[in-house]
Motif scaffolding. Structure first.
Motif, PDB file in Angstrom:
ATOM      1  N   LYS A  22       6.415  20.196  74.802  1.00 29.24           N
ATOM      2  CA  LYS A  22       6.081  18.999  74.030  1.00 29.24           C
ATOM      3  C   LYS A  22       6.078  17.784  74.954  1.00 29.24           C
ATOM      4  N   THR A  23       5.322  16.773  74.594  1.00 33.80           N
ATOM      5  CA  THR A  23       5.316  15.541  75.382  1.00 33.80           C
ATOM      6  C   THR A  23       6.366  14.564  74.872  1.00 33.80           C
ATOM      7  N   ASN A  24       6.654  14.596  73.575  1.00 29.33           N
ATOM      8  CA  ASN A  24       7.628  13.692  72.964  1.00 29.33           C
ATOM      9  C   ASN A  24       8.556  14.461  72.040  1.00 29.33           C
ATOM     10  N   VAL A  25       9.780  13.989  71.932  1.00 26.80           N
ATOM     11  CA  VAL A  25      10.701  14.482  70.912  1.00 26.80           C
ATOM     12  C   VAL A  25      11.295  13.266  70.219  1.00 26.80           C
ATOM     13  N   SER A  26      11.620  13.416  68.946  1.00 29.73           N
ATOM     14  CA  SER A  26      12.211  12.308  68.206  1.00 29.73           C
ATOM     15  C   SER A  26      13.495  12.779  67.550  1.00 29.73           C
ATOM     16  N   MET A  27      14.385  11.822  67.319  1.00 30.96           N
ATOM     17  CA  MET A  27      15.699  12.116  66.739  1.00 30.96           C
ATOM     18  C   MET A  27      16.244  10.842  66.120  1.00 30.96           C
ATOM     19  N   PRO A  28      17.228  10.955  65.236  1.00 32.78           N
ATOM     20  CA  PRO A  28      17.871   9.745  64.712  1.00 32.78           C
ATOM     21  C   PRO A  28      18.495   8.953  65.864  1.00 32.78           C
ATOM     22  N   SER A  29      18.382   7.645  65.799  1.00 27.66           N
ATOM     23  CA  SER A  29      18.838   6.798  66.894  1.00 27.66           C
ATOM     24  C   SER A  29      20.244   6.264  66.651  1.00 27.66           C
ATOM     25  N   SER A  30      20.940   6.008  67.753  1.00 20.35           N
ATOM     26  CA  SER A  30      22.230   5.316  67.732  1.00 20.35           C
ATOM     27  C   SER A  30      22.360   4.580  69.065  1.00 20.35           C
ATOM     28  N   LYS A  31      23.310   3.681  69.150  1.00 19.62           N
ATOM     29  CA  LYS A  31      23.495   2.925  70.394  1.00 19.62           C
ATOM     30  C   LYS A  31      23.862   3.859  71.546  1.00 19.62           C
ATOM     31  N   LEU A  32      24.685   4.870  71.269  1.00 17.64           N
ATOM     32  CA  LEU A  32      25.101   5.806  72.310  1.00 17.64           C
ATOM     33  C   LEU A  32      23.917   6.635  72.809  1.00 17.64           C
ATOM     34  N   LYS A  33      23.075   7.101  71.899  1.00 20.61           N
ATOM     35  CA  LYS A  33      21.903   7.885  72.294  1.00 20.61           C
ATOM     36  C   LYS A  33      20.927   7.044  73.114  1.00 20.61           C
ATOM     37  N   VAL A  34      20.760   5.784  72.748  1.00 15.07           N
ATOM     38  CA  VAL A  34      19.882   4.890  73.509  1.00 15.07           C
ATOM     39  C   VAL A  34      20.453   4.690  74.909  1.00 15.07           C
ATOM     40  N   ALA A  35      21.776   4.540  75.016  1.00 11.16           N
ATOM     41  CA  ALA A  35      22.398   4.377  76.331  1.00 11.16           C
ATOM     42  C   ALA A  35      22.212   5.629  77.188  1.00 11.16           C
ATOM     43  N   ILE A  36      22.331   6.804  76.587  1.00 11.03           N
ATOM     44  CA  ILE A  36      22.118   8.055  77.322  1.00 11.03           C
ATOM     45  C   ILE A  36      20.660   8.169  77.752  1.00 11.03           C
ATOM     46  N   ALA A  37      19.744   7.811  76.854  1.00 11.52           N
ATOM     47  CA  ALA A  37      18.317   7.841  77.196  1.00 11.52           C
ATOM     48  C   ALA A  37      18.019   6.872  78.341  1.00 11.52           C
ATOM     49  N   GLN A  38      18.674   5.724  78.370  1.00  9.93           N
ATOM     50  CA  GLN A  38      18.467   4.764  79.454  1.00  9.93           C
ATOM     51  C   GLN A  38      18.925   5.349  80.788  1.00  9.93           C
ATOM     52  N   VAL A  39      20.059   6.038  80.791  1.00 12.22           N
ATOM     53  CA  VAL A  39      20.545   6.681  82.021  1.00 12.22           C
ATOM     54  C   VAL A  39      19.570   7.775  82.462  1.00 12.22           C
ATOM     55  N   LEU A  40      19.092   8.587  81.527  1.00 15.17           N
ATOM     56  CA  LEU A  40      18.131   9.638  81.863  1.00 15.17           C
ATOM     57  C   LEU A  40      16.847   9.042  82.451  1.00 15.17           C
ATOM     58  N   LYS A  41      16.408   7.917  81.909  1.00 19.09           N
ATOM     59  CA  LYS A  41      15.203   7.260  82.435  1.00 19.09           C
ATOM     60  C   LYS A  41      15.471   6.681  83.819  1.00 19.09           C
ATOM     61  N   ASP A  42      16.604   5.986  83.986  1.00 17.63           N
ATOM     62  CA  ASP A  42      16.934   5.384  85.282  1.00 17.63           C
ATOM     63  C   ASP A  42      17.051   6.429  86.384  1.00 17.63           C
ATOM     64  N   GLU A  43      17.540   7.613  86.043  1.00 17.82           N
ATOM     65  CA  GLU A  43      17.703   8.684  87.027  1.00 17.82           C
ATOM     66  C   GLU A  43      16.423   9.500  87.220  1.00 17.82           C
ATOM     67  N   GLY A  44      15.385   9.235  86.417  1.00 17.78           N
ATOM     68  CA  GLY A  44      14.096   9.894  86.597  1.00 17.78           C
ATOM     69  C   GLY A  44      13.934  11.222  85.868  1.00 17.78           C
ATOM     70  N   TYR A  45      14.764  11.476  84.855  1.00 18.23           N
ATOM     71  CA  TYR A  45      14.670  12.745  84.132  1.00 18.23           C
ATOM     72  C   TYR A  45      13.713  12.696  82.945  1.00 18.23           C
ATOM     73  N   ILE A  46      13.446  11.505  82.413  1.00 20.95           N
ATOM     74  CA  ILE A  46      12.475  11.353  81.326  1.00 20.95           C
ATOM     75  C   ILE A  46      11.509  10.240  81.706  1.00 20.95           C
ATOM     76  N   GLU A  47      10.316  10.274  81.115  1.00 15.97           N
ATOM     77  CA  GLU A  47       9.307   9.249  81.392  1.00 15.97           C
ATOM     78  C   GLU A  47       9.708   7.910  80.791  1.00 15.97           C
ATOM     79  N   ASN A  48       9.990   7.922  79.482  1.00 15.42           N
ATOM     80  CA  ASN A  48      10.290   6.690  78.778  1.00 15.42           C
ATOM     81  C   ASN A  48      10.924   7.019  77.439  1.00 15.42           C
TER      82      ASN A  48
END
Length: 99
Positions: A22-48
């Motif tokens: 899949k190109t995208n996945v979606s899930m219920p959002s929370s502040k903690l999940k957004v922070a984890i997604a930001q780390v994954l993006k900063d480290e180059g594991y996800i596009e955006n």
């Protein structure tokens, strides 16, 4: 359906999305999940990632990253989880405040 561990749910959705190419996945959002997604993006594991709203509830959309047709994340797992018990001998327990 109630979720016992939202972080494991997030990681499972990412892992399953990559296995299904899949190109995208979606899930219920929370502040903690957004922070984890930001780390994954900063480290180059996800596009955006982006937080949108569906039915007046925040939804986290994660754009997965691939390199030469293969997922960038080779292995993803949650090591610590609620209820995790680690058994150690009395000599292996770290000393706290010299005691």
């Amino acid at each position: 359906m109630s979720m016992q561990d939202p972080i494991s749910d997030m990681l499972t959705r990412i892992r399953n999305g990559q296995r299904a190419a899949k190109t995208n996945v979606s899930m219920p959002s929370s502040k903690l999940k957004v922070a984890i997604a930001q780390v994954l993006k900063d480290e180059g594991y996800i596009e955006n990632f982006a937080v949108t709203e569906a039915d007046k509830k925040p939804v986290l959309e994660v754009e997965l990253k691939y390199y030469v047709g293969r997922p960038v994340i080779e292995r993803i797992e949650r090591v610590s989880r609620p209820g995790l018990r680690v058994y150690k001998g009395s000599t292996e327990i770290p000393k706290v405040l010299n005691g």
